[in-house]
Design a protein around this motif. Structure first.
Motif, short mmCIF file in Angstrom:
data_model
loop_
_atom_site.label_atom_id
_atom_site.label_comp_id
_atom_site.label_asym_id
_atom_site.label_seq_id
_atom_site.Cartn_x
_atom_site.Cartn_y
_atom_site.Cartn_z
N UNK A 524 -26.87 -14.98 -39.59
CA UNK A 524 -26.03 -16.11 -39.99
C UNK A 524 -25.76 -16.96 -38.77
N UNK A 525 -25.96 -18.27 -38.90
CA UNK A 525 -25.70 -19.20 -37.80
C UNK A 525 -24.89 -20.38 -38.33
N UNK A 526 -24.35 -21.16 -37.41
CA UNK A 526 -23.51 -22.29 -37.78
C UNK A 526 -24.32 -23.58 -37.90
N UNK A 527 -24.08 -24.31 -38.97
CA UNK A 527 -24.68 -25.63 -39.14
C UNK A 527 -23.56 -26.68 -39.08
N UNK A 594 -32.64 -25.02 -34.32
CA UNK A 594 -33.59 -25.50 -35.31
C UNK A 594 -32.86 -26.09 -36.52
N UNK A 595 -31.86 -25.37 -36.98
CA UNK A 595 -31.11 -25.78 -38.16
C UNK A 595 -30.39 -27.12 -37.95
N UNK A 614 -43.55 -21.05 -38.64
CA UNK A 614 -43.31 -20.87 -40.07
C UNK A 614 -41.93 -21.40 -40.46
N UNK A 615 -40.94 -21.12 -39.63
CA UNK A 615 -39.59 -21.59 -39.90
C UNK A 615 -39.49 -23.12 -39.81
N UNK A 616 -40.21 -23.68 -38.87
CA UNK A 616 -40.21 -25.14 -38.73
C UNK A 616 -40.69 -25.81 -40.01
#
Length: 628
Positions: A524-527, A594-595, A614-616
């Motif tokens: 989990x990361x912050x956007x 990235x997000x 792949x994530x990009x």
């Protein structure tokens, strides 16, 4: 003896406690002093003289363990399995030390070791220790710029390497990487010694490069060189370092004392037991618990060149346990999650006899409760979390199974180990109440075995670790201590999400997501959010053929029921895999960048760069299909 008695004994008389632990080792001159501070640098056992290689090898050969297995090399990627007795490992190490002497290496010189997981890597480390040289192991296969930065900082006289590494079925030639690194850093080494492997040979540059086997055959054995307890044993650069590297410096005497104590008190291991740390010599776990700790303790250690899956399958760990009667397994949570994902019902575990296994330990990142429960149920043994860092070199918090096996609390690394006065402070430096999250720190002085300084830059050491709270070492991790003294590490301090003024721990949210039966791994990361400042976003790897949209919806409901609507959790990315370092740590900072469409660079420590690509594509909304 109970945990409380052990910990309180240390609290009452810390110097006497550690002098007593030090007395259990075979010193040349037993230390009479404990902790001292000299010119702002912490020291342990300053008047003692010893040799770490002597403790790990010679002492056991002289005291009845010559024929016992010291090191077992198991390599499914090369098809080789070898067993070295304490006697044979001593002979090879003494001659490797002679090889270094012949190349002009002497006490206090630095040596870079750039090797895969092969016996010669351990032999090289022990050979350096034998003559008082300072080794710096660089993870085999590291990119040339990262290797160059470490060479430039450590300034080695000699590099010890191999012709190649083997990653599952992929051969990684080392010679081009070393040549490029030496060109980039413009540091001249007197010699580069190459162990030629059957999988691929390396061309030798005349005048600089030498064949390991040829030099070893010409070299005679040399005796151990006495060193001061405070003399450096090794430099280890922190994983994920970018820019100018930060070299953690470990001493000899405090290091040996701490490892011998932890092998007994934390891991409940004694001479003759079989210990397996499924890590790499390039990481601190490899230094502490593949090479030095087990050998100092008189155990048999396993050096495994393979993966928890794919070499050949998710039964690799259990095969090794059966083959060598392993008593204790230590690995990263990510390894166990990978096994669980590939073999969710534990079918492969049942193929092997794992009765010799007494306990499993996990460290390197937070051990999520679902994985901990799964491992315990499938193996029928205790699965124990422990928390420590490259900087400390051994566990800060753990279950002292060799003293008193305390009840396990899922999500907790149990209690502080003697030597570590762990506290949780708020932003102003005040101590937090039980259950209140804050910054996890350690009251100074640090115990034996922890970093002495940063190589070549003591001011940087003070700025990085000692400057935030006067009298404390800042771990950089956040967490809390409950009413019973159990420590819960919730992740890096930076991994806190501020949702409309409410601070949420990513560790808490990840623990909720991991409860879902289909979730194998998560981060989990912050956007950034225009109104709330930040909102949490999940990246999830599935372990079953569930409909991704259904899982995503169920995760939103799960967070709402467990944390509440205040978390504002609404977005989940179902991914094939998460970007990780080779040591298994999830690259949350990279995911966050990235997000949020921020500039980022792919860390040199990444295990599989294709995961980023792949994530990009997925984050750009391009076609993405979950496959198993």
């Amino acid at each position: 003896m109970t945990y409380e008695n052990e910990y309180n004994e240390w609290l009452r008389t810390p110097d006497e406690f550690w002098r007593q632990q030090a007395s259990k080792l075979a010193w040349y001159n037993q230390p009479t002093v404990g902790h001292e501070s000299v010119d702002g640098q912490s020291q342990w056992f300053a008047d003692g003289t010893m040799n770490t290689c002597y403790l790990a090898l010679d002492h056991h050969v002289l005291n009845g363990r010559a024929k016992q297995a010291a090191l077992i090399y198991d390599s499914p990627v090369s098809g080789v399995s070898l067993t070295y007795s304490y006697e044979s490992l001593l002979d090879l190490t003494a001659r490797a030390a002679g090889m270094l002497i012949d190349l002009g290496v002497s006490k206090g010189d630095t040596v870079i070791i750039y090797m895969p997981m092969i016996p010669e890597a351990a032999i090289a480390m022990l050979a350096c220790a034998r003559i008082g040289a300072i080794h710096s192991v660089v993870f085999g296969g590291f990119a040339a710029p990262e290797l160059a930065s470490r060479i430039a900082d450590a300034k080695p006289s000699v590099i010890l390497t191999a012709s190649c590494g083997i990653e599952v079925e992929r051969i990684i030639p080392y010679a081009p990487l070393i040549n490029e690194a030496l060109r980039l850093c413009e540091h001249e080494v007197s010699a580069c010694v190459v162990l030629q492997r059957e999988a691929a040979s390396a061309p030798l540059h005349e005048g600089r490069d030498f064949d390991w086997k040829t030099l070893l055959e010409r070299s005679g054995p040399v005796d151990c060189v006495p060193v001061n307890a405070c003399d450096p044993l090794y430099i280890l650069y922190t994983s994920g370092t970018t820019g100018r590297p930060k070299g953690i410096v470990r001493d000899n005497g405090g290091h040996a004392t701490a490892l011998n104590y932890s092998m007994g008190s934390v891991f409940d291991m004694n001479a003759g037991d079989v210990f397996w740390a499924a890590s790499d010599v390039g990481w601190v776990v490899g230094h502490s618990y593949i090479v030095y700790g087990p050998l100092i303790r008189g155990c048999t250690t396993i050096l495994f060149e393979g993966k928890p899956i794919m070499t050949p399958d998710a039964g690799a760990f259990w095969r090794v346990i059966e083959a060598y009667n392993v008593n204790t397994l230590f690995s990263a949570p990510t390894a166990f999650r990978a096994i669980r994902r590939e073999d969710p019902n534990g079918v492969l575990i049942k193929k092997y006899n794992t009765e010799s296994l007494r306990r499993v330990f996990a460290a390197g990142e937070r051990l999520d409760p679902p994985t901990q429960v799964w491992m315990g149920e499938k193996l029928g043994v205790g699965v124990i979390d422990n928390w420590w860092q490259t900087e400390t070199g051994w566990p800060i918090c753990a279950n002292l199974t060799g003293v008193e096996d305390l009840p396990v609390k899922y999500g907790s690394a149990t209690k502080p180990v003697p030597g570590f006065d762990v506290r949780v402070l708020d932003e102003s430096g005040q101590r937090c109440e039980a259950g209140e999250q804050g910054k996890v720190v350690i009251k100074l002085p640090l115990p034996p075995g922890c970093l002495m300084t940063v190589w070549g830059d003591h001011l940087r050491f003070q700025d990085a670790y000692l400057s935030q709270f006067l009298g404390y070492y800042s771990s950089g991790d956040g967490g809390y201590v409950d009413h019973e003294g159990y420590v819960f590490i919730m992740g890096r301090v930076d991994d806190v999400i501020n949702v409309a003024g409410h601070r949420l721990s990513t560790g808490d949210l990840e623990e909720v997501l991991a409860q879902h039966s289909s979730v194998s791994e998560c981060a989990v990361v912050a956007m950034r959010h225009e109104l709330k400042g930040e909102v949490p976003v999940g990246f999830v790897v599935l372990s079953a053929h569930d409909n991704p949209e259904n899982v995503a919806s169920e995760l939103v409901d799960l967070v709402r029921s467990e944390v509440g609507g205040i978390a504002c959790y609404k977005q989940t990315h179902i991914v094939h895999s998460l970007p990780k370092t080779r040591s298994g740590k999830i690259l949350r900072k990279t995911l966050k960048s990235m997000l949020n469409h921020e500039a980022y660079s792919v860390p040199p420590t990444i295990d599989d760069p294709s995961v980023i690509t792949e994530l990009e594509h997925q984050l750009k909304g391009e076609e993405y299909e979950v496959s198993r």
